[in-house]
Design an enzyme around this catalytic site. Sequence first.
Site, PDB file in Angstrom:
ATOM      1  N   ASP A 177       0.827  -1.201   0.000  1.00 36.65           N
ATOM      2  CA  ASP A 177       0.000   0.000   0.000  1.00 36.65           C
ATOM      3  C   ASP A 177       0.864   1.254   0.000  1.00 36.65           C
ATOM      4  OD1 ASP A 177      -2.650   1.007  -0.091  1.00 36.65           O
ATOM      5  OD2 ASP A 177      -2.530   1.547   2.036  1.00 36.65           O
ATOM      6  N   CYS A 230     -10.781   3.926  -5.125  1.00 41.00           N
ATOM      7  CA  CYS A 230      -9.901   3.906  -3.964  1.00 41.00           C
ATOM      8  C   CYS A 230     -10.463   4.777  -2.847  1.00 41.00           C
ATOM      9  CB  CYS A 230      -8.504   4.376  -4.354  1.00 41.00           C
ATOM     10  SG  CYS A 230      -7.292   4.197  -3.023  1.00 41.00           S
ATOM     11  N   TYR A 253     -12.960   2.209  -0.044  1.00 37.35           N
ATOM     12  CA  TYR A 253     -12.364   2.215   1.298  1.00 37.35           C
ATOM     13  C   TYR A 253     -13.302   2.843   2.322  1.00 37.35           C
ATOM     14  CZ  TYR A 253      -7.748   0.244   0.535  1.00 37.35           C
ATOM     15  OH  TYR A 253      -6.716  -0.639   0.298  1.00 37.35           O
ATOM     16  N   GLU A 292      -9.200  -3.099  -6.889  1.00 39.35           N
ATOM     17  CA  GLU A 292      -9.298  -3.018  -5.436  1.00 39.35           C
ATOM     18  C   GLU A 292      -9.450  -4.418  -4.828  1.00 39.35           C
ATOM     19  OE1 GLU A 292      -8.941  -0.589  -3.223  1.00 39.35           O
ATOM     20  OE2 GLU A 292      -8.397   0.809  -4.817  1.00 39.35           O
TER      21      GLU A 292
END
Length: 233
Positions: free
Chosen positions: A57, A148, A152, A218
């Site tokens: 990440d 993203c 999340y 993702e």
Amino acid sequence: MTQLRPHDTRDPESFSARLWADINDTQFAAILEHPFVTGLTDGTLAPDAFAHYVIQDMHYLRDYSRALSIVSAKAPTLADTAMFARHSADVFDVELQLHGELLPQLGIDPAALAAVAVAPTTAAYTSYLLATAYGGSFVDGLAAVLPCYWIYARVGAELLHRGSPDPRYQLWINTYGGDEFNASVAEVLDLTDRVGRHLTAADEAVARAHFRTTSRYEWMFFDAGYRQETWPV
């Protein structure tokens, strides 16, 4: 009183609602069911898998920040440019601060990170983001970076209700389920709906394809962390 999140209040006729409808029952459902995500709250996720994810990440976020900068440069108004420029900087001020807290808790030496190879899925995902942001329109880049943000936020909101027995995983959940991150997501969704009102059918179709693709990435990124993916040769 429970505060509404940006994904709780979207106009069902909006561009963002159409984007989410494309993935809600497919990519997003698969993400919530993935053992990496479920393992964050039931305690079954191996710490080594989480450490692998955190390292990748950090690699990912360096290029994601660059992609946001490109999207910023193509934004339709000065205010939109400033927003994405701020979000690009926030990658280091907020999200890398999270990693700074997690690395020592996971036994990872920050000085050794440069020697850790960028994994295949990380390289593929960031390459797609940068290529789309650079070579496509503003809306193409916006659609590519949006999952993203939004996925999340929604994963964080879901897991926040469940909680985690592991304080390291709870720290991650608190970050993405928290007010600060969700405020940034709300800004991007408002912009998405504003520009979406003026898209041609053809331009919307292209943008929705980019959104679906990076939503798939993702899922792949969580899966790569779970498998502790490395290059096969």
